[in-house]
Design a protein around this motif. Structure first.
Motif, PDB file in Angstrom:
ATOM      1  N   TYR A 123       0.983  -1.751  -0.195  1.00  0.00           N
ATOM      2  CA  TYR A 123       0.377  -0.002  -0.120  1.00  0.00           C
ATOM      3  C   TYR A 123       0.654   1.043   0.051  1.00  0.00           C
ATOM      4  CZ  TYR A 123      -3.409   3.523   1.486  1.00  0.00           C
ATOM      5  OH  TYR A 123      -4.676   4.423   1.547  1.00  0.00           O
ATOM      6  N   SER A 124       1.129   1.924  -1.402  1.00  0.00           N
ATOM      7  CA  SER A 124       1.725   2.993  -1.635  1.00  0.00           C
ATOM      8  C   SER A 124       0.961   4.159  -0.510  1.00  0.00           C
ATOM      9  CB  SER A 124       2.075   3.158  -3.037  1.00  0.00           C
ATOM     10  OG  SER A 124       2.614   4.594  -2.850  1.00  0.00           O
ATOM     11  N   CYS A 125       0.488   4.687   0.435  1.00  0.00           N
ATOM     12  CA  CYS A 125      -0.055   4.898   1.249  1.00  0.00           C
ATOM     13  C   CYS A 125      -0.441   6.949   0.727  1.00  0.00           C
ATOM     14  CB  CYS A 125       0.498   5.041   2.986  1.00  0.00           C
ATOM     15  SG  CYS A 125       1.670   5.146   3.443  1.00  0.00           S
ATOM     16  N   VAL A 126       0.785   7.058   0.679  1.00  0.00           N
ATOM     17  CA  VAL A 126       0.279   9.083   0.096  1.00  0.00           C
ATOM     18  C   VAL A 126      -0.267   9.106  -1.171  1.00  0.00           C
ATOM     19  CG1 VAL A 126       1.275  11.033   0.234  1.00  0.00           C
ATOM     20  CG2 VAL A 126       2.576   9.013   1.732  1.00  0.00           C
ATOM     21  N   GLU A 127       0.325   7.855  -2.343  1.00  0.00           N
ATOM     22  CA  GLU A 127      -0.709   7.776  -3.527  1.00  0.00           C
ATOM     23  C   GLU A 127      -1.639   7.641  -2.780  1.00  0.00           C
ATOM     24  OE1 GLU A 127       2.600   7.641  -6.462  1.00  0.00           O
ATOM     25  OE2 GLU A 127       3.120   5.133  -5.001  1.00  0.00           O
ATOM     26  N   ASP A 128      -2.395   6.818  -2.019  1.00  0.00           N
ATOM     27  CA  ASP A 128      -3.543   5.811  -2.022  1.00  0.00           C
ATOM     28  C   ASP A 128      -3.145   4.540  -3.092  1.00  0.00           C
ATOM     29  OD1 ASP A 128      -5.889   5.162  -1.072  1.00  0.00           O
ATOM     30  OD2 ASP A 128      -7.483   6.377  -1.512  1.00  0.00           O
ATOM     31  N   LYS A 129      -2.685   3.877  -4.182  1.00  0.00           N
ATOM     32  CA  LYS A 129      -2.515   2.903  -4.436  1.00  0.00           C
ATOM     33  C   LYS A 129      -2.622   1.336  -3.056  1.00  0.00           C
ATOM     34  CE  LYS A 129      -1.026   4.794  -8.448  1.00  0.00           C
ATOM     35  NZ  LYS A 129      -0.178   5.773  -9.445  1.00  0.00           N
ATOM     36  N   MET A 130      -3.560   0.626  -4.054  1.00  0.00           N
ATOM     37  CA  MET A 130      -3.429  -0.059  -3.204  1.00  0.00           C
ATOM     38  C   MET A 130      -2.745  -1.494  -3.669  1.00  0.00           C
ATOM     39  SD  MET A 130      -3.429  -2.376  -0.485  1.00  0.00           S
ATOM     40  CE  MET A 130      -4.387  -0.684   0.895  1.00  0.00           C
ATOM     41  N   TYR A 131      -1.468  -2.115  -4.057  1.00  0.00           N
ATOM     42  CA  TYR A 131      -1.292  -3.270  -4.555  1.00  0.00           C
ATOM     43  C   TYR A 131      -1.145  -4.403  -4.249  1.00  0.00           C
ATOM     44  CZ  TYR A 131       1.362   0.639  -6.996  1.00  0.00           C
ATOM     45  OH  TYR A 131       2.006   2.041  -8.259  1.00  0.00           O
ATOM     46  N   THR A 132      -2.008  -5.196  -4.928  1.00  0.00           N
ATOM     47  CA  THR A 132      -2.158  -6.538  -4.293  1.00  0.00           C
ATOM     48  C   THR A 132      -1.916  -8.113  -5.349  1.00  0.00           C
ATOM     49  OG1 THR A 132      -4.672  -6.525  -5.141  1.00  0.00           O
ATOM     50  CG2 THR A 132      -3.959  -6.186  -2.942  1.00  0.00           C
ATOM     51  N   GLY A 133      -1.112  -9.087  -5.201  1.00  0.00           N
ATOM     52  CA  GLY A 133      -0.697 -10.050  -6.140  1.00  0.00           C
ATOM     53  C   GLY A 133      -0.751 -11.801  -5.353  1.00  0.00           C
ATOM     54  N   MET A 134      -1.563 -12.137  -6.613  1.00  0.00           N
ATOM     55  CA  MET A 134      -2.002 -13.560  -5.625  1.00  0.00           C
ATOM     56  C   MET A 134      -1.609 -14.707  -5.903  1.00  0.00           C
ATOM     57  SD  MET A 134      -5.541 -14.776  -3.772  1.00  0.00           S
ATOM     58  CE  MET A 134      -5.157 -15.647  -2.169  1.00  0.00           C
ATOM     59  N   LYS A 135      -1.105 -15.843  -5.877  1.00  0.00           N
ATOM     60  CA  LYS A 135      -0.530 -16.489  -7.023  1.00  0.00           C
ATOM     61  C   LYS A 135      -1.636 -16.962  -8.334  1.00  0.00           C
ATOM     62  CE  LYS A 135       2.545 -19.755  -5.143  1.00  0.00           C
ATOM     63  NZ  LYS A 135       3.358 -21.001  -4.335  1.00  0.00           N
ATOM     64  N   GLY A 136      -1.869 -17.256  -8.808  1.00  0.00           N
ATOM     65  CA  GLY A 136      -2.243 -17.191 -10.119  1.00  0.00           C
ATOM     66  C   GLY A 136      -3.894 -17.147 -10.032  1.00  0.00           C
ATOM     67  N   LYS A 137      -3.434 -15.568  -9.702  1.00  0.00           N
ATOM     68  CA  LYS A 137      -5.044 -15.346  -9.601  1.00  0.00           C
ATOM     69  C   LYS A 137      -4.791 -13.604 -10.216  1.00  0.00           C
ATOM     70  CE  LYS A 137      -7.886 -18.275  -7.550  1.00  0.00           C
ATOM     71  NZ  LYS A 137      -8.353 -17.279  -5.929  1.00  0.00           N
ATOM     72  N   GLY A 138      -3.184 -13.485 -10.429  1.00  0.00           N
ATOM     73  CA  GLY A 138      -3.240 -12.152 -11.000  1.00  0.00           C
ATOM     74  C   GLY A 138      -2.506 -11.256 -10.043  1.00  0.00           C
TER      75      GLY A 138
END
Length: 280
Positions: A123-138
């Motif tokens: 979570y790049s909190c100042v930018e309010d960008k939530m990056y997520t990644g899960m195996k096999g799910k993109g």
């Protein structure tokens, strides 16, 4: 049947957002800065407060799980990765940025089982960008699917790196020499935003073509390593061999061709592994 770790990832997203709120509030207050391994390796009370918030919340919900947290290790806890479900946490990735109010600061939460990363949340909190990644799910940023640039020609690439906190003149010589070798290929440019997790996420977005660094730790790269691979990129060791989360070095690239070419140019810095517990 759904993914057995989906509930854990949903919880990690909630925690990252909660931690980010604490970090953003602290950015408006005066900061007490402490020094760790070098005058450029900083920690603040907010790092410690955020890590405690994250770990205590997870312990309450998943008491059998293990943890590797940056500030816990700095305080003397072990840094050994086992097969047990393990949360790998960097409460503030970009502490120097945080101290200077430079607006790239991230909460990074990775989750590994059998020593393999299953999901990551940055979570790049100042930018309010939530990056997520899960195996096999993109991988995703604020719900938008991520895809690496796919660039294979290093002469058309922009590469990210960091200068690190080690101020040993010999280490600095190697760091600058590696940058010089890449610039002379030539490549389009080198950038640094001050946080390994965000650098790697930027490669996942296609905004940069590769990131490399030596001297970082598992908590800097656990979460973002899977965000990269799920966006179609590769993570390698700095030698070009298989990536080892505990090795303290990484090349993350939009293609194997660029990753291997960077490895070919690298002069390797000798480092202790994370799991020795001696890095501080």
């Amino acid at each position: 049947m759904g993914d057995p770790w989906q509930e854990c990832m949903d919880f990690a997203v909630v925690l990252a957002r909660k931690a980010g709120t604490v970090v953003c509030a602290a950015l408006k207050e005066s900061v007490t800065v402490m020094v760790k391994s070098s005058p450029a390796d900083l920690v603040t009370a907010t790092d410690q407060k955020v890590e405690e918030l994250i770990i205590s919340s997870i312990k309450e919900k998943y008491p059998s799980h293990s943890f590797i947290g940056e500030e816990s290790v700095a305080a003397g806890a072990g840094s050994t990765l086992t097969d047990n479900p393990t949360w790998i946490i960097d409460p503030i990735d970009g502490t120097t940025n945080f101290v200077h109010r430079f607006p790239f600061v991230a909460v990074s939460i990775g989750f590994a089982v059998n020593k393999q990363v299953e999901f990551g949340v940055v979570y790049s909190c100042v930018e309010d960008k939530m990056y997520t990644g899960m195996k096999g799910k993109g991988s995703f940023c604020n719900g938008q699917k991520l895809q690496v640039s796919g660039q294979k020609d290093i002469t058309k690439s922009m590469i990210l790196t960091e200068l690190g906190s080690n101020r040993n003149p010999e280490v600095i010589k190697i760091v600058l020499s590696n940058m010089e070798r890449l610039l002379c290929i030539p490549i389009h440019g080198i950038r640094a935003v001050g946080t390994a997790a965000v650098n790697m996420c930027l490669v996942a977005t296609g905004g940069a073509d590769a990131y490399y660094e030596m001297g970082i730790h598992c908590w800097d790269m656990a979460a973002s390593s899977i965000i990269i691979t799920e966006a179609g990129g590769v993570v390698l060791d700095a030698t070009g061999g298989p990536f080892d989360l505990m090795s303290r070095r990484v090349i993350a690239a939009s293609s194997r061709e660029i990753g291997e070419r960077i490895a070919k140019e690298m002069q390797i810095i000798a480092l202790e592994r994370d799991d020795t517990g001696e890095e501080h």
